[in-house]
Design a protein around this motif. Structure first.
Motif, short mmCIF file in Angstrom:
data_model
loop_
_atom_site.label_atom_id
_atom_site.label_comp_id
_atom_site.label_asym_id
_atom_site.label_seq_id
_atom_site.Cartn_x
_atom_site.Cartn_y
_atom_site.Cartn_z
N UNK A 267 1.38 -0.94 0.21
CA UNK A 267 0.31 -0.22 0.02
C UNK A 267 0.70 1.20 -0.04
N UNK A 268 0.91 2.37 -0.66
CA UNK A 268 0.86 3.46 -1.13
C UNK A 268 0.27 4.59 -0.91
N UNK A 269 0.59 5.14 -0.43
CA UNK A 269 0.10 7.21 -1.15
C UNK A 269 0.75 7.19 -2.23
N UNK A 270 -0.47 8.43 -3.21
CA UNK A 270 0.15 8.80 -4.23
C UNK A 270 -0.43 9.75 -4.53
N UNK A 271 0.02 11.23 -4.74
CA UNK A 271 -0.61 11.50 -5.68
C UNK A 271 -0.14 12.32 -7.04
N UNK A 272 -1.25 12.04 -8.16
CA UNK A 272 -0.88 12.45 -9.28
C UNK A 272 -1.12 13.43 -9.80
N UNK A 273 -0.76 14.32 -10.26
CA UNK A 273 -0.83 16.22 -11.21
C UNK A 273 -0.31 15.74 -12.39
N UNK A 274 -2.15 16.70 -13.06
CA UNK A 274 -1.78 16.47 -14.42
C UNK A 274 -1.60 17.72 -14.76
N UNK A 275 -1.04 18.45 -15.60
CA UNK A 275 -0.70 19.78 -16.12
C UNK A 275 -0.97 20.37 -16.90
N UNK A 276 -1.69 21.32 -17.97
CA UNK A 276 -2.09 21.80 -19.16
C UNK A 276 -0.69 22.23 -19.33
N UNK A 277 -0.15 21.51 -19.18
CA UNK A 277 1.37 23.26 -19.97
C UNK A 277 2.43 22.04 -19.75
N UNK A 278 3.35 22.98 -20.07
CA UNK A 278 4.62 22.62 -19.39
C UNK A 278 5.75 22.46 -18.21
N UNK A 339 -7.98 6.66 6.94
CA UNK A 339 -7.72 5.53 7.77
C UNK A 339 -8.37 4.21 6.85
N UNK A 340 -9.52 4.36 6.71
CA UNK A 340 -10.07 3.72 5.70
C UNK A 340 -9.43 2.91 4.28
N UNK A 341 -8.26 3.31 4.56
CA UNK A 341 -7.34 3.25 2.97
C UNK A 341 -6.61 1.45 3.63
N UNK A 342 -6.41 1.57 4.80
CA UNK A 342 -6.26 0.60 4.99
C UNK A 342 -6.80 -1.03 5.15
N UNK A 343 -8.35 -0.66 4.98
CA UNK A 343 -9.07 -2.13 4.41
C UNK A 343 -9.15 -1.88 2.52
N UNK A 344 -8.11 -1.52 2.24
CA UNK A 344 -7.80 -1.81 0.18
C UNK A 344 -7.03 -2.59 -0.18
N UNK A 345 -7.89 -3.58 -0.61
CA UNK A 345 -7.33 -5.02 -1.07
C UNK A 345 -6.20 -4.84 -1.98
N UNK A 346 -4.80 -5.59 -1.16
CA UNK A 346 -3.81 -4.76 -1.63
C UNK A 346 -2.83 -6.63 -1.24
N UNK A 347 -2.20 -6.68 -2.68
CA UNK A 347 -2.01 -6.15 -3.63
C UNK A 347 -3.14 -6.43 -4.34
N UNK A 348 -3.74 -5.19 -5.42
CA UNK A 348 -4.70 -5.34 -6.80
C UNK A 348 -4.67 -4.43 -7.49
N UNK A 349 -5.26 -3.96 -8.18
CA UNK A 349 -5.79 -2.92 -8.96
C UNK A 349 -6.25 -1.68 -8.13
N UNK A 350 -6.85 -1.96 -7.16
CA UNK A 350 -7.55 -1.35 -6.94
C UNK A 350 -7.61 -0.36 -5.82
N UNK A 351 -8.34 1.20 -6.01
CA UNK A 351 -7.40 2.79 -5.95
C UNK A 351 -8.49 2.68 -4.78
N UNK A 352 -8.21 3.81 -3.90
CA UNK A 352 -8.96 4.39 -3.35
C UNK A 352 -8.15 6.29 -3.30
#
Length: 460
Positions: A267-278, A339-352
């Motif tokens: 389990x990891x916490x990720x931030x995806x930043x998409x930016x309409x520019x350079x 806190x609820x992220x701890x219940x995420x099914x890991x490993x799997x492609x599931x996402x919270x």
């Protein structure tokens, strides 16, 4: 098998005048033709009509109605509830109708009813143009747009439905109807969120926007950092420019070179930043997130079409999703979400997932039947797994997530993000007043509720 009320002659007649293929049980392509994205869905239609033309669509509808058969409409086949299939009925399969014609001068694209996002994005890419699409490349354009359409670019360019200029539909009685601001304007209004309730969309014309470059940054932390990351991310997005999209995502860390070996598969916490520019612009804007002591980082400039493939959901998994739209995301909501992220099914492609809104989403037309556009945040539990023994566990997790953040909910919901969750949730997808108005449009174009395999609006 085919309904007795239809008989062999009717099926022979359908095939005789059909430009595409008519597939029935026992035909070699049948099992592949009935497979949809969600592996939990296992239905056996009597007929799969793989349409090539609008006439094929009309004939398939007439065939189904004459035989008293339930009718499903298939574009991308991404509905989590499997609404693209029917047990023992007729599937109007649009996948062969996927042509995209781009007019770079007018900045428009005419999109066939069976196109998926990759068809649209690859067609517009050579011109440096794009419009808001779904967050994966295999999503069907038609269902996505007509359901409202939230994606990586919506804060910059508005929802996909905000960019809908016109649509052509085949109605329940086999007519072809065009809807735009000038033609059938009430139907056009209803298509901004009302989904496939009113007919089979055989083509959509969408507004395009200049988008020469996109930058994506994927940052990861070990899960215990999640609450701090979420607070910084919340504050960052509240003042971020419209060019910024993305989300905060708890997921299984992938076995990639940029991920520490001891994090992969956990389990990891990720931030995806998409930016309409350079890239440099993105780095300047995203400094609050980049300055956090993250454990993994991947930053790249890429085409929008490639961005759309970046987090493609793998096929063949069982799926269950839901959503809750939030009026605010204060510290107690942050803590509950993390806190609820701890219940995420890991490993799997599931996402919270926590997605931001705001920007052009909020500024879009308040007249459209999309009450959820005013919410600044959406929590989206997105379950994908392989073992049927986990079915109930994942469903329970998704609804626990909703309950956790319920105190901050607006009550509205984007119906493309959920499956069958009851009549009240359908009404919440539009708001009571809009739902009544949509029911009147439904009564005009589909009084018999032929198109009911959807988030259904019964005729008023």
């Amino acid at each position: 098998m085919v309904s007795r009320s239809v008989g062999g002659t009717a099926l022979t007649d359908l095939r005789a005048g059909f430009a595409g293929d008519v597939i029935t049980p026992g035909d070699a392509p049948y099992d592949q033709a009935r497979t949809v994205f969600n592996a939990m869905i296992d239905r056996r239609p009597a007929v799969i009509a793989q349409c090539e033309t609008e006439r094929d669509v009309a004939e398939a509808i007439r065939f189904g109605r004459a035989g008293g058969l339930e009718i499903a409409v298939r574009g991308g086949g991404h509905s989590v509830a499997g609404m693209a299939l029917t047990e023992g009925g007729v599937v109007v399969d649009l996948r062969r109708m996927h042509t995209v014609v781009v007019d770079p001068g007018r900045r428009t694209a005419r999109v066939g009813g069976g196109a998926v996002m990759s068809h649209l994005d690859r067609a517009t890419e050579p011109y440096g143009l794009a419009t808001t699409g779904g967050r994966v490349s295999t999503t069907g354009v038609g269902g996505f747009v007509l359901g409202g359409g939230s994606g990586w670019l919506d804060r910059r360019f508005g929802l996909a439905s905000d960019n809908l200029l016109s649509a052509e539909l085949v109605t329940a009685d086999g007519r072809t109807v065009r809807a735009s601001e000038e033609e059938n304007p009430e139907l056009f209004w209803a298509l901004h969120g009302g989904g496939g309730n009113f007919g089979v969309a055989t083509s959509l014309t969408l507004r395009l926007h200049p988008l020469p470059e996109v930058t994506a940054a994927l940052l990861m932390w070990r899960p215990e950092a999640g609450p701090d990351v979420a607070r910084v991310y919340r504050d960052f997005l509240e003042s971020a420019p419209d060019e910024v999209g993305g989300g905060l995502i708890y997921l299984t860390a992938p076995p990639e070179e940029f991920v520490p070996a001891d994090m992969a598969g956990k389990l990891a916490c990720a931030v995806l930043i998409t930016y309409a520019g350079g890239m440099q612009e993105m780095r300047d804007v995203a400094e609050p997130m980049l300055d956090m002591d993250h454990d993994a980082e991947m930053i790249t400039e890429l085409s929008y079409a490639d961005l759309q493939c970046m987090l493609d959901d793998p096929p063949g998994y069982r799926n269950y999703w839901s959503a809750e739209y939030l009026a605010s995301f204060p510290d107690p909501a942050v803590d509950a979400f993390c806190a609820r992220a701890a219940d995420l099914l890991v490993p799997s492609p599931s996402q919270h997932v926590l997605f931001p809104q705001g920007g052009s989403v909020t500024r879009g037309s308040g007249d459209h039947p999309i009450p959820w556009r005013r919410a600044p945040w959406v929590v989206h539990p997105f379950g994908l797994w392989e073992d049927p023994a986990d079915d109930e566990r994942v469903r329970r997790w998704a609804h626990d997530v909703r309950a956790d953040v319920g105190p901050w909910s607006t009550g509205a919901v984007y119906l493309n993000f959920i499956g069958h969750e009851g009549e009240d949730r359908v009404v919440a997808g539009f708001g009571p007043d809009n739902h009544r108005r949509l029911a009147a449009v439904k009564a005009e174009y589909d009084p018999g509720n032929v198109f009911r395999l959807n988030h259904n609006i019964r005729p008023g």
